[in-house]
Structure formats: structure tokens, C-alpha cells
Design a protein around this motif. Structure first.
Motif, short mmCIF file in Angstrom:
data_model
loop_
_atom_site.label_atom_id
_atom_site.label_comp_id
_atom_site.label_asym_id
_atom_site.label_seq_id
_atom_site.Cartn_x
_atom_site.Cartn_y
_atom_site.Cartn_z
N PRO A 145 -4.79 -0.28 1.40
CA PRO A 145 -5.79 -0.87 2.49
C PRO A 145 -5.09 -2.23 2.92
N ILE A 146 -4.53 -3.11 1.97
CA ILE A 146 -4.06 -4.19 2.27
C ILE A 146 -2.81 -4.33 2.86
N GLN A 147 -1.75 -3.09 3.08
CA GLN A 147 -0.74 -2.94 3.68
C GLN A 147 -1.37 -2.42 5.16
N MET A 148 -2.28 -1.65 5.18
CA MET A 148 -2.95 -1.32 6.66
C MET A 148 -3.47 -2.57 7.28
N LEU A 149 -4.14 -3.55 6.55
CA LEU A 149 -4.58 -4.64 7.18
C LEU A 149 -3.28 -5.52 7.57
N VAL A 150 -2.22 -6.05 6.85
CA VAL A 150 -1.06 -6.50 7.29
C VAL A 150 -0.59 -5.85 8.87
N LEU A 151 -0.57 -4.50 8.86
CA LEU A 151 -0.10 -4.06 10.05
C LEU A 151 -0.92 -4.27 11.09
N GLY A 152 -2.39 -4.06 11.01
CA GLY A 152 -3.46 -4.35 11.72
C GLY A 152 -3.10 -5.86 12.39
N VAL A 153 -2.97 -6.77 11.43
CA VAL A 153 -2.58 -8.12 12.06
C VAL A 153 -1.39 -8.24 12.92
#
Length: 208
Positions: A145-153
């Protein structure tokens, strides 16, 4: 998730953002009809709305909506109805005419909120992130989830830059159109047409 992966994701994100779609057409419509500041306020709203979609994808909420035909339809038709409402408002004002000074009286907070609402009410955006983000996640590193959030940013930041560029370009077009009184009285009509096209496209799109 290493630097090369993030760079590859950035390249894909830029290409996808540049493709004609509801968000950049919405920024284009606002910028042509009301100026670059209106376009930028709208763009910031749209990109703020992306936070909700990225979080939904990271937490698996998007998958639940995708699996529920009723939930998907509710969000989709609500978004389409909202855009068609904005189109209707533009058509009602199509004869009012515009001047370069109109930008001073704009409510940028309202435009920002419109951008957020328009983005959140487009379920295709959540499904887009649900399909795209996992392809660039390194499962072996954990904390998916954190990786996906980073990519989202990363996606959000590049989108803001591209939308701002679109806003500046669109105002150049606006300034040319305003030189013709006949065309300047039709700028709201142009905006309404673009919003109507976006709304109908969302309404008649499927969930696949």
C-alpha cells in the motif's frame, strides 16, 4: 521499488496524462472560458481528487467498487450528471460574453471544489489506478500500500505540471478568441459542449 521503476512509471504516467481524457479536457474547458488561473485552480482540485482514488486503490476499495455493479453505476452516473449540470449552466450563460477582466471576479475555491468533485465522481480513475499501480510494485519489498501511495504521489505531481502547461496554452487560445466579439460570446458555449461530451462519455462508458 527502485529509482528505475519509479522513472519508468513516470514515463508511463506522462504519456497517459497527455492522452485526451476527462481531466485534461476539463482543464482545457475552464482555461479557455475563464483563463489560466481558473484552469490551474481546477487542475489542483482534480489532482487533489486523485488522492482519494490512489488511497482507494491501495486499500482495495476500488476493487470492491469494481466488483459491485450497483456501486460502480451510482458513482458513474452521479459523475456524469454533475458534468451535464455544469454543461447546462454554461449553455445558459452562453450569450453573456466574456472579457479579459472577468478573471478578477472568479471564485477559485469553487473551481477547486469542482475539480475535486469531478475527479472523485469518475470511477474510471479508481479502476485506472487499480490496474496500473500494481504493475510497478515490488512485492518482495513488502509494504505494498505504501509503494502504491508513493507512485500515486508521483502521478499526481506530474499531472499538476502538465495541467498547468495546458492552462497556460489554453489561455493563449482564449486571448485569440476574445479578439473576436462574436466568438467571445460563445466561449461558455464551447465550455458547455466540452463538459457535455465528457459527461456523456462517462455515462455511456462501461466498467471494463
Amino acid at each position: 521499488m527502485d529509482f528505475i521503476t519509479v522513472l519508468s512509471f513516470l514515463g508511463v504516467a506522462v504519456l497517459l496524462t497527455l492522452m485526451p481524457g476527462p481531466d485534461n479536457l476539463f482543464v482545457l474547458a475552464q482555461s479557455i472560458s475563464q483563463g489560466k488561473k481558473a484552469g490551474i485552480a481546477t487542475a489542483l482540485g482534480l489532482c487533489s481528487g486523485l488522492i482519494v482514488h490512489v488511497a482507494a486503490a491501495a486499500l482495495g476499495i476500488s476493487a470492491i467498487i469494481y466488483q459491485s455493479a450497483i456501486a460502480f453505476a451510482i458513482v458513474k452516473y452521479a459523475g456524469a450528471a454533475y458534468l451535464l449540470y455544469l454543461a447546462w449552466k454554461s449553455f445558459r450563460e452562453k450569450e453573456s460574453g466574456l472579457t479579459l477582466n472577468d478573471q478578477k471576479s472568479l471564485n477559485y475555491r469553487s473551481l477547486y471544489k469542482k475539480g475535486i468533485l469531478m475527479n472523485i465522481l469518475n470511477p474510471k480513475v479508481s479502476l485506472f489506478f487499480l490496474a496500473l499501480l500494481p504493475q510497478f510494485v515490488d512485492q518482495s519489498m513488502g509494504h505494498v500500500p505504501i509503494q502504491m501511495l508513493v507512485l500515486g504521489v508521483v502521478f499526481m505531481l506530474q499531472a499538476i505540471i502538465i495541467f498547468i502547461v495546458i492552462s497556460f496554452f489554453s489561455e493563449k487560445v482564449r486571448n485569440l478568441l476574445l479578439k473576436s466579439p462574436r466568438i467571445s460570446k460563445r466561449l461558455n458555449y464551447i465550455q458547455g459542449t466540452l463538459l457535455g461530451i465528457i459527461g456523456l462519455n462517462i455515462a455511456f462508458s462501461g466498467n471494463k
